[in-house]
Design a protein around this motif. Structure first.
Motif, short mmCIF file in Angstrom:
data_model
loop_
_atom_site.label_atom_id
_atom_site.label_comp_id
_atom_site.label_asym_id
_atom_site.label_seq_id
_atom_site.Cartn_x
_atom_site.Cartn_y
_atom_site.Cartn_z
N GLY A 27 93.99 -35.55 -6.36
CA GLY A 27 93.66 -34.19 -5.99
C GLY A 27 92.25 -34.08 -5.46
N ARG A 28 91.87 -32.86 -5.06
CA ARG A 28 90.63 -32.66 -4.31
C ARG A 28 89.48 -32.06 -5.12
NH1 ARG A 28 91.37 -30.96 0.31
NH2 ARG A 28 93.57 -31.42 0.44
N ILE A 29 89.63 -31.99 -6.44
CA ILE A 29 88.55 -31.43 -7.26
C ILE A 29 87.43 -32.45 -7.43
CG2 ILE A 29 87.95 -30.52 -9.54
CD1 ILE A 29 89.78 -28.67 -8.03
N LEU A 30 86.20 -31.99 -7.24
CA LEU A 30 85.01 -32.74 -7.64
C LEU A 30 84.50 -32.09 -8.92
CD1 LEU A 30 82.82 -33.17 -4.42
CD2 LEU A 30 84.48 -34.78 -5.38
N ALA A 69 86.41 -37.25 -7.71
CA ALA A 69 85.13 -37.88 -8.06
C ALA A 69 84.42 -36.98 -9.04
CB ALA A 69 84.26 -38.10 -6.82
N ILE A 70 83.42 -37.53 -9.71
CA ILE A 70 82.50 -36.69 -10.46
C ILE A 70 81.23 -36.52 -9.63
CG2 ILE A 70 83.41 -37.34 -12.71
CD1 ILE A 70 80.83 -39.09 -13.07
N ARG A 98 85.34 -47.28 -15.11
CA ARG A 98 86.66 -46.65 -15.19
C ARG A 98 87.28 -46.39 -13.83
NH1 ARG A 98 86.43 -42.37 -20.14
NH2 ARG A 98 88.61 -42.23 -19.53
N GLY A 99 86.61 -46.79 -12.77
CA GLY A 99 87.14 -46.60 -11.44
C GLY A 99 87.06 -45.18 -10.93
N VAL A 100 86.14 -44.37 -11.50
CA VAL A 100 85.96 -42.99 -11.07
C VAL A 100 84.83 -42.95 -10.03
CG1 VAL A 100 85.35 -40.65 -11.78
CG2 VAL A 100 86.70 -42.11 -13.31
N LEU A 101 85.11 -42.41 -8.85
CA LEU A 101 84.09 -42.31 -7.83
C LEU A 101 82.98 -41.36 -8.28
CD1 LEU A 101 86.10 -42.05 -4.47
CD2 LEU A 101 84.98 -44.06 -5.45
N THR A 102 81.76 -41.67 -7.85
CA THR A 102 80.60 -40.86 -8.21
C THR A 102 79.87 -40.40 -6.96
OG1 THR A 102 79.26 -42.88 -8.46
CG2 THR A 102 80.26 -41.96 -10.45
N ILE A 103 79.60 -39.10 -6.89
CA ILE A 103 78.75 -38.53 -5.85
C ILE A 103 77.54 -37.94 -6.57
CG2 ILE A 103 78.56 -36.81 -4.02
CD1 ILE A 103 81.65 -37.01 -3.74
N LEU A 104 76.42 -38.58 -6.43
CA LEU A 104 75.22 -38.14 -7.14
C LEU A 104 74.50 -37.09 -6.32
CD1 LEU A 104 73.35 -38.45 -9.58
CD2 LEU A 104 72.21 -40.32 -8.36
N ASP A 105 74.33 -35.92 -6.90
CA ASP A 105 73.70 -34.80 -6.20
C ASP A 105 72.20 -34.89 -6.41
OD1 ASP A 105 73.24 -32.50 -4.83
OD2 ASP A 105 74.51 -31.22 -6.08
N VAL A 106 71.52 -35.50 -5.42
CA VAL A 106 70.07 -35.67 -5.50
C VAL A 106 69.33 -35.06 -4.32
CG1 VAL A 106 70.03 -37.72 -6.99
CG2 VAL A 106 70.35 -38.00 -4.53
N LEU A 259 86.57 -30.83 -0.30
CA LEU A 259 86.47 -31.26 -1.69
C LEU A 259 85.97 -30.07 -2.49
CD1 LEU A 259 84.66 -34.59 -0.86
CD2 LEU A 259 87.04 -34.38 -1.57
N ILE A 260 86.75 -29.63 -3.46
CA ILE A 260 86.44 -28.43 -4.24
C ILE A 260 85.47 -28.79 -5.35
CG2 ILE A 260 87.41 -26.53 -5.56
CD1 ILE A 260 88.50 -26.70 -2.72
N SER A 261 84.21 -28.40 -5.17
CA SER A 261 83.19 -28.73 -6.16
C SER A 261 83.15 -27.66 -7.23
CB SER A 261 81.82 -28.84 -5.47
OG SER A 261 80.81 -29.15 -6.40
N LEU A 262 83.46 -28.06 -8.46
CA LEU A 262 83.49 -27.13 -9.59
C LEU A 262 82.71 -27.73 -10.75
CD1 LEU A 262 87.28 -26.21 -9.51
CD2 LEU A 262 85.40 -24.64 -9.02
N SER A 263 81.85 -26.94 -11.34
CA SER A 263 81.08 -27.38 -12.50
C SER A 263 81.33 -26.43 -13.66
CB SER A 263 79.59 -27.47 -12.16
OG SER A 263 78.85 -27.79 -13.30
N ARG A 264 80.72 -25.23 -13.58
CA ARG A 264 80.88 -24.29 -14.68
C ARG A 264 82.33 -23.87 -14.89
NH1 ARG A 264 76.48 -20.00 -12.86
NH2 ARG A 264 76.97 -20.99 -10.87
#
Length: 291
Positions: A27-30, A69-70, A98-106, A259-264
Motif C-alpha cells: 500500500g501507499r501509506i508512509l 516505508a517509515i 526487517r526489510g522496511v524502507l526508510t525515508i529520513l525527513d532531514v 505516497l500518503i504521509s501520515l504521522s499523528r
C-alpha cells in the motif's frame, strides 16, 4: 566478463523500483515516526531517549509489513542530543533488518563538500544513520543537490526534493518565476525528472515533496506534466485536513504516484500495538487506489 581475478559487481536496484514494489505489496501509506513530546505524554512515556526508544520500537512493530516505508522526522530525535540521535540510528537499523524502507525527513540543503558530507551521513551504505532516501531542499539552486544525487544513484538510494510545500508562505518562493513563465517549483520538478528518471514503467529515484493541501497548484503550475515518473511524497493528509478526495483533486492523473504521509493520524491511536496496527490497515484500505 568474469575471470579468476575479476570482481562480480552487481548494480544496486534503484530506489524508485524498490519503492514502487513496496507500494504494490504494502500500500501507499508512509508512516511518520515523529516522537512529539505530546505524543510521548499521551503514550505514558517520558520525554527522554528511553521514551523515544520505546515509542520507536512499538511504532515500527505496529506498521512493519503494512506500509510502503517509515518516515522518521530527524528533528524529534535530535532535540535529545547524541542520545536521541542514537535512538534514530537504532530505529533505522531495525527497519533495515526487517526489510522496511526508510525515508529520513532531514530536509538537507547546502553546497559543495558540506552537501556531500550530509549525503555520506545518510546515503552511504554502512553509515550509522543510513536510510533508503532522504528529503532535501533545492533552494540554494538545483545544482547544489549534485553530491547527494550522485551518491544516491550510485548506491540505489533516493531523494525527495521539496517542491510545493503546504505552509502558507511557501508560494512566495515556490510560485515565483525563475525565468520567464517558469515557476521555481516547475524548474525543480523538471530537474527531478531529468536526473532521477527510472526505466520505462518504473518510478524515478528522485521524487518530489508536494503537499496534499496545495489545491490546484501542482497541476496549474505544470508539475504533473514536467515530472510524470517521479514518486510524490505528500504530507497534509489526516490531521492537516486532506483526505482520499485530494488524491485526484490535487494530483490528477499522477495520483497513482502519491505516497500518503501520515504521522499523528496513526500515532495518536497508540500506545496499544494492536490498535496501531488496526488503524494502519484501515487507512491502507481507505487510500487503496493502486499505482
Amino acid at each position: 566478463m568474469t575471470g579468476e581475478n575479476s570482481v562480480d559487481v552487481t548494480a544496486p536496484t534503484p530506489f524508485g523500483a524498490r519503492l514502487h514494489r513496496s507500494v504494490q505489496e504494502n500500500g501507499r501509506i508512509l508512516a511518520g515516526i515523529d516522537p512529539h513530546a505530546s505524543l510521548l505524554e499521551a503514550w505514558g512515556l517520558p520525554d527522554t531517549p528511553a521514551g523515544l526508544a520505546e515509542f520507536s520500537r512499538v511504532a515500527l512493530d505496529a506498521v512493519a509489513g503494512q506500509v510502503a516505508a517509515i518516515k522518521p522526522q530527524s528533528a524529534f530525535f535530535e532535540r535529545h542530543g547524541s542520545a536521541g540521535v542514537a535512538v534514530l540510528e537504532g530505529l533505522l537499523a531495525a527497519a533495515r533488518e526487517r526489510g522496511v524502507l526508510t525515508i529520513l525527513d532531514v530536509k538537507r540543503g547546502d553546497i559543495g563538500s558540506t552537501m556531500g558530507a550530509y549525503a555520506q551521513a545518510h546515503l552511504l551504505p554502512g553509515a550509522p544513520l543510513e536510510a533508503d532516501a532522504i528529503t532535501v531542499s533545492p533552494y540554494l539552486g538545483t545544482g547544489s543537490l549534485d553530491p547527494a544525487v550522485q551518491l544516491a544513484l550510485e548506491h540505489g538510494k533516493g531523494l525527495f526534493v521539496l517542491a510545493l510545500t503546504s505552509n502558507p508562505d511557501g508560494p512566495q518562493v515556490q510560485h515565483a518565476l525563475s525565468a520567464p513563465d517558469t515557476p521555481v517549483a516547475l524548474e525543480i520538478a523538471r530537474h527531478a525528472e531529468r536526473i532521477g528518471a527510472g526505466d520505462p514503467g518504473e518510478w524515478g529515484s528522485v521524487g518530489l515533496v508536494v503537499g496534499a493541501t496545495v489545491g490546484d497548484a501542482y497541476r496549474r503550475l505544470g508539475l504533473d506534466r514536467a515530472a510524470p515518473s517521479v514518486p510524490l511524497l505528500a504530507p497534509g493528509f489526516g490531521a492537516q485536513g486532506a483526505g482520499p478526495a485530494e488524491m485526484s483533486e490535487v494530483f490528477g492523473e499522477n495520483a497513482g504516484h502519491v505516497l500518503i504521509s501520515l504521522s499523528r493520524g496513526i500515532l495518536s491511536q497508540g500506545p496499544d500495538p494492536e490498535r496501531l496496527s488496526h488503524i494502519v490497515g484501515q487507512l491502507r484500505d481507505e487510500y487503496s487506489a493502486r499505482p
